[in-house]
Scaffold this active site. Structure first.
Site, mmCIF file in Angstrom:
data_model
loop_
_atom_site.group_PDB
_atom_site.id
_atom_site.type_symbol
_atom_site.label_atom_id
_atom_site.label_comp_id
_atom_site.label_asym_id
_atom_site.label_seq_id
_atom_site.Cartn_x
_atom_site.Cartn_y
_atom_site.Cartn_z
ATOM 1 N N SER A 141 0.826 -1.209 0.000
ATOM 2 C CA SER A 141 0.000 0.000 0.000
ATOM 3 C C SER A 141 0.862 1.263 0.000
ATOM 4 C CB SER A 141 -0.898 -0.012 1.233
ATOM 5 O OG SER A 141 -1.236 1.300 1.593
ATOM 6 N N LYS A 142 0.323 2.279 -0.668
ATOM 7 C CA LYS A 142 1.003 3.577 -0.730
ATOM 8 C C LYS A 142 1.220 4.155 0.649
ATOM 9 C CE LYS A 142 -0.977 5.502 -4.884
ATOM 10 N NZ LYS A 142 -1.915 6.487 -5.354
ATOM 11 N N ARG A 143 0.358 3.748 1.570
ATOM 12 C CA ARG A 143 0.446 4.341 2.916
ATOM 13 C C ARG A 143 1.524 3.696 3.778
ATOM 14 N NH1 ARG A 143 -4.771 4.440 1.571
ATOM 15 N NH2 ARG A 143 -5.058 2.316 2.288
#
Ligand code: GLU
Length: 492
Positions: A255-257
């Site tokens: 995930s980008k997060r």
């Protein structure tokens, strides 16, 4: 130069994701190994999501990883390079329009006047009837008169899918056969004159003479449409390799997060670009033996495009750390010093007042120990500042003992008598203590480390003791003895 021409084509709508970096690394390796050309192209037609800032951040990510491009847009001091530019899609709009017009002329595409409302209603109907949402072909066979009657009405351009089966010999996925009927006539140019992703990517790859497309397997379902477009436009069809995505430690798409999704997080966290490059390669490729540690040059040498793996590798933080440590050991002391001194300066330590030989030694004694560059701070802070606290757990273990004060005094005495203050003499002093008491060296080393550094881990004790110098060591022993006395544990 060989005819191998590969590219990475990120959309600058965020930072350089670790997954994109992986694709770039494989394309770059393949190009370098084959004496081919590696191209950077920015897919920035999504004006709302793309920005120069992101483009810059991405290029910086590539730069940090040591991925240089032979053709691409300008970046910082690097000028635009290559004969097939521009390399930003936003500057290529007329080319896409020209190619879409050519498909229209050749009857391979058609104008579609259906409005958004009509298309939405059609999609709604399909959903209600549990059919896959597909374009109903309403405008496919409009006559020239019908088209003329539309006047200035806005239109999109749709690509005509012909009947048949499309086969792709994917270097990773094997042969993928798809019946064209699985696709409806898709839009290649929007009413605002902008191309869709499918048209732009194929026109670029065709015009830039891309020979191999190595990209994420999330594009595998797009590949059929792309092959049909390549053929319709009369471009040679490149070879394909759809590589698995990067998964996180829980086997989910990274995930980008998550920390580390941004390639530059690794730089911030003290990782070497060499290590991240190496690790990312291991996520999708094996050398066929059990080697894991590679320099870029070694990878260029032994990379084999036919050994790309099909299954997605899970991210393994322990392995990245281990690899990073290994790459740190492979640097020369001078190289490591160049990388750690700025980190120490940033931490506020006055490294510049230390003599060069001292700094060299300090780096040297940490080289075998640290797993990240940032660890240089906890591994050396005691050289630059006084000890203001002692690690609690270590205090309990080393000093909350009846014999601790006597032991500390004894070590201080041994320091006092060590003359001259050299590594060998320090070792000899400790050996004498163990011989005289029959205890093992640890019984003297651990409490000394705590006194001199405030911690239980760090560089080799004799090495750091030598570097600290006699005066500082005696002062720290005095401070520790006072501290131990104040603990007042079971003293008789
Ligand atoms: N912009 C696309 C992506 O980042 C590129 C797709 C391709 O490589 O063809 O996924």
């Amino acid at each position: 130069m060989s005819n191998v021409r590969v590219r990475i084509a990120p959309s600058p709508s965020g930072f350089l994701h670790i997954g994109t970096a992986k694709m770039a690394v494989f394309n770059w390796l393949f190009a370098r190994q084959q004496g081919g050309t590696f191209i950077l192209r920015l897919e920035d037609t999504d004006i709302e999501r793309s920005s120069d800032e992101f483009a810059h951040a991405m290029c910086e990510g590539f730069h940090w990883l040591g991925i240089d491009w032979d053709e691409g847009p300008p970046f910082g001091d690097v000028p635009a390079k290559g004969e097939y530019g521009p390399y930003r899609q936003s500057e290529r709009i007329p080319l896409y329009q020209q190619e879409a017009a050519r498909l229209l002329d050749e009857g391979k595409a058609y104008k579609c006047f259906c409005t958004k409302e009509e298309l939405d209603a059609e999609r709604e109907r399909a959903r209600a009837e549990k059919r896959p949402p597909r374009y109903n072909g309403k405008c496919r066979d409009l006559t020239p008169e019908e088209i003329a009657a539309k006047g200035d009405a806005p239109y999109s351009i749709r690509f005509k899918i012909e009947e048949g089966v499309t086969e792709i010999d994917d270097l990773v996925q094997g042969t993928v056969r798809t019946n064209n009927s699985e696709f409806d006539d898709f839009i290649i140019q929007k009413p605002n004159g902008y191309p869709t992703f499918h048209l732009a990517v194929v026109v670029d790859d065709g015009m830039m003479k891309i020979s191999h497309i190595l990209r994420g397997d999330d594009h595998l379902t797009n590949a059929t449409r792309h092959v049909l477009l390549f053929k319709a436009l009369g471009y040679p069809v490149p070879a394909f390799a759809h590589l698995p995505m990067v998964l996180d430690e829980n086997r989910k798409k990274y995930s980008k997060r998550l920390r580390g999704a941004n390639v530059l997080d690794w730089r911030t966290d003290g990782y070497l670009p060499e290590a991240i490059f190496n690790y990312v390669v291991l996520l999708g490729w094996t050398p066929g033996d059990d080697r894991e540690l590679f320099t870029k040059e070694e990878l260029i040498e032994c990379f084999d495009i036919n050994r790309l793996g099909q299954s997605a590798a899970r991210f393994d933080m322990k392995k990245v750390q281990w690899l990073n440590g290994q790459h740190i050991r492979r640097l020369s002391v001078e190289e490591l010093q160049d990388r750690v001194l700025p980190i120490l300066r940033d931490a506020g330590f006055d490294v510049d007042s230390k003599p060069p030989e001292w700094l060299w030694k300090m780096t040297h004694i940490c080289q075998e120990k640290i797993k990240t560059l940032n660890e240089i701070v906890p591994y050396t802070d005691f050289f630059f500042q006084e000890i203001t606290e002692y690690e609690e757990k270590a205090v309990r273990k080393q000093w909350e003992k009846e014999d601790a004060p006597a032991r500390m005094r004894r070590i201080r005495q041994a320091f006092e008598e060590t003359e001259p203050w050299t590594l060998d003499n320090l070792k000899a002093s400790f050996e004498r203590m163990t011989e005289e008491t029959g205890e093992n060296q640890g019984a003297f080393i651990h409490p000394t480390r705590l006194a001199l550094t405030g911690k239980s881990v760090g560089p080799g004790l004799f090495e750091l003791t030598e570097l600290l110098g006699k005066e500082a060591c005696l002062a720290r022993m005095d401070q520790a003895i006072e501290y131990v006395n104040q603990l007042g544990v079971h003293q008789t």
